[in-house]
Write a protein that holds these residues in place. Structure first.
Motif, PDB file in Angstrom:
ATOM      1  N   HIS A   1     -30.339  22.550  37.177  1.00 27.68           N
ATOM      2  CA  HIS A   1     -29.392  23.069  37.535  1.00 27.68           C
ATOM      3  C   HIS A   1     -28.774  23.225  39.346  1.00 27.68           C
ATOM      4  O   HIS A   1     -27.607  22.669  39.655  1.00 27.68           O
ATOM      5  CB  HIS A   1     -29.311  23.817  36.806  1.00 27.68           C
TER       6      HIS A   1
ATOM      7  N   ARG B   1     -28.687  20.197  41.028  1.00 31.21           N
ATOM      8  CA  ARG B   1     -27.538  19.071  40.940  1.00 31.21           C
ATOM      9  C   ARG B   1     -26.221  19.781  41.444  1.00 31.21           C
ATOM     10  O   ARG B   1     -25.209  19.655  42.025  1.00 31.21           O
ATOM     11  CB  ARG B   1     -27.513  18.793  38.578  1.00 31.21           C
ATOM     12  N   ALA B   2     -26.153  21.124  41.301  1.00 34.04           N
ATOM     13  CA  ALA B   2     -24.402  21.847  42.012  1.00 34.04           C
ATOM     14  C   ALA B   2     -25.035  21.695  43.315  1.00 34.04           C
ATOM     15  O   ALA B   2     -24.171  21.388  44.052  1.00 34.04           O
ATOM     16  CB  ALA B   2     -25.140  23.477  41.317  1.00 34.04           C
TER      17      ALA B   2
ATOM     18  N   GLY C   1     -22.759  18.326  43.776  1.00 36.90           N
ATOM     19  CA  GLY C   1     -21.982  18.633  43.329  1.00 36.90           C
ATOM     20  C   GLY C   1     -20.741  19.222  44.771  1.00 36.90           C
ATOM     21  O   GLY C   1     -19.797  18.271  44.676  1.00 36.90           O
TER      22      GLY C   1
ATOM     23  N   ALA D   1     -18.238  15.024  40.817  1.00 32.51           N
ATOM     24  CA  ALA D   1     -19.412  16.075  41.446  1.00 32.51           C
ATOM     25  C   ALA D   1     -18.916  17.304  40.140  1.00 32.51           C
ATOM     26  O   ALA D   1     -19.590  18.391  40.390  1.00 32.51           O
ATOM     27  CB  ALA D   1     -18.460  16.352  42.515  1.00 32.51           C
TER      28      ALA D   1
ATOM     29  N   MET E   1     -21.200  18.829  37.738  1.00 27.37           N
ATOM     30  CA  MET E   1     -22.056  18.862  38.052  1.00 27.37           C
ATOM     31  C   MET E   1     -22.596  20.853  38.830  1.00 27.37           C
ATOM     32  O   MET E   1     -24.000  21.267  38.978  1.00 27.37           O
ATOM     33  CB  MET E   1     -23.030  18.216  39.107  1.00 27.37           C
TER      34      MET E   1
END
Length: 406
Positions: free
Chosen positions: A8, A11-12, A15, A182, A185
């Motif tokens: 996570h 993913r951030a 984003g 984005a 994410m």
């Protein structure tokens, strides 16, 4: 021993990188079209500078509301939504029939861009704290490569005769699609209540008592002032490239429309390289040393380019400035976010707001100097700011000494 980064967080990071990239494209696509916009509006350097100043005026007028918006709506929402509005306002500027509506559209661009700027950096700092190492310069590197992409698109569009509104409409569509991708994410949950080390459960963090503004030590205000000047140096060089480099190459060095875009692309391209390497340079030598050498590079590189004016020399001079300023703004933001006694986001918001002074003062000041003398003379303020960075770099963090293993 290294620890794997949770999915996570990866993913951030992607984003946030997308938001920075699209933010760079909007500015990058605008810069090469400034000479054409000036011709369409039929204005002098000074009048263009005043109109361009509406961008930072909007940011200064309403930029300080970013912290409250982030606390209310979360940095993820503020960054993605206002990025779309910023691109839409840029399209309105491209469609402006006169200098008054052009300035009004740039005012809205400035407001929304300020909100995006604070929100994307606030979310980037959240991700950085959870990563446990420096990654903020990498986000700013994505902004730079976005600006390079936008600059190349703008330069090619100008050379091929593509109308400004069509280019800006394409940018709006791209921004809308990219930020829709984005947003899911980014980090979930409300903003943390302080800028200290964050754990996995950010909502459980305590809220430390902050010091009222009237009790903030003078030294803290002095550090904020020095950090602001350092950030201003980066902003002034960026604005010199965005607002004036294409006009300078076309009007004073007689370059063609596509070549005239290369100075802006050069600054952003070398800034991208500097930011790509920036996190490792800062970890190895400390932000203070990196900033000091960067300021010297700006002073020498741009100084030589202006002292010996040639088209390719100007492109290389802006490139040297781009590498020199690469870590100045993210480094100053990081230091401002850690100033003692200020609420979460306050130091970052104040510095981001004050940074807009560079973009407020640069267009009318350089434009007035250009009308009175030449753009070459007006651009000499860039190496002057490089020298100021050398003098004030002591306000930045030194090299971190690793804690001894036990």
């Amino acid at each position: 021993m290294s620890t794997a980064v949770p999915v996570h967080l990866r993913r951030a990071r992607v984003g946030v990188s997308i938001i920075f990239f699209t933010n760079g494209i909007v500015l990058g696509g605008f810069a090469p079209r400034v000479p054409e916009l000036r011709d369409q509006l039929g204005v002098s350097y000074g009048t263009l500078g005043i109109a361009m100043a509406m961008w930072p005026i909007g940011a200064l007028a309403l930029g300080l509301t970013a912290a409250a918006m982030i606390r209310r709506f979360r940095s993820s929402r503020v960054a993605t939504v206002t990025m779309v509005f910023s691109a839409a306002a840029m399209l309105a500027a491209g469609l402006a029939p006169n200098v008054w509506t052009f300035g009004a559209a740039l005012f809205v661009v400035g407001v929304t861009d300020a909100w995006v700027d604070v929100a994307q950096n606030a979310h980037g700092l959240r991700v950085q704290r959870l990563y446990g190492r420096s990654i903020l310069n990498a986000f700013h590197a994505l902004w730079s490569i976005g600006a390079v992409a936008g600059g190349l698109i703008g330069g090619l569009s100008a050379g091929l005769g593509v109308a400004v509104p069509w280019q800006f409409l394409g940018g709006l569509v791209l921004v809308l699609a990219a930020n829709a991708v984005a947003y899911p994410m980014l980090l979930a949950g409300p903003e943390p209540q302080h800028a200290g080390e964050e754990g996995a459960d950010e909502t459980a963090l305590p809220h430390p008592q902050h010091v009222p503004l009237r009790r903030i030590p003078v030294r803290t205000w002095g550090l904020l002032g020095a950090l602001t000047v350092i950030a201003l140096a980066g902003g002034w060089a960026e604005d010199a490239a965005a607002t004036w480099s294409a006009i300078y190459l076309r009007d004073e060095l007689l370059a063609g429309a596509t070549f005239a875009a290369l100075a802006f692309v050069s600054l952003q391209g070398f800034q991208f390289v500097g930011r790509l390497l920036g996190d490792r340079m800062v970890d190895r030598w400390g932000q203070r040393a990196v900033a000091r050498w960067g300021g010297a590079l700006v002073a020498v590189g741009m100084g030589l380019a202006l002292a010996i004016p040639t088209s390719w020399g100007t492109v290389l001079g802006f490139g040297a400035a781009g590498f020199g300023i690469a870590t100045l703004i993210p480094g100053a933001m990081h230091a401002a976010d850690r100033l003692p006694g200020l609420r979460a986001g306050t130091g970052l918001t104040m510095l981001s707001w004050l940074l807009r002074l560079a973009f407020l003062l640069s267009p009318p000041v350089v434009g007035a100097i250009a009308d009175a003398t030449s753009l070459r003379v007006g651009l000499t303020l860039v190496p002057v700011f490089g020298l100021l960075v050398v003098a004030l770099a002591g306000a930045m963090e030194g090299r971190r000494v690793p804690a001894p293993s036990r």
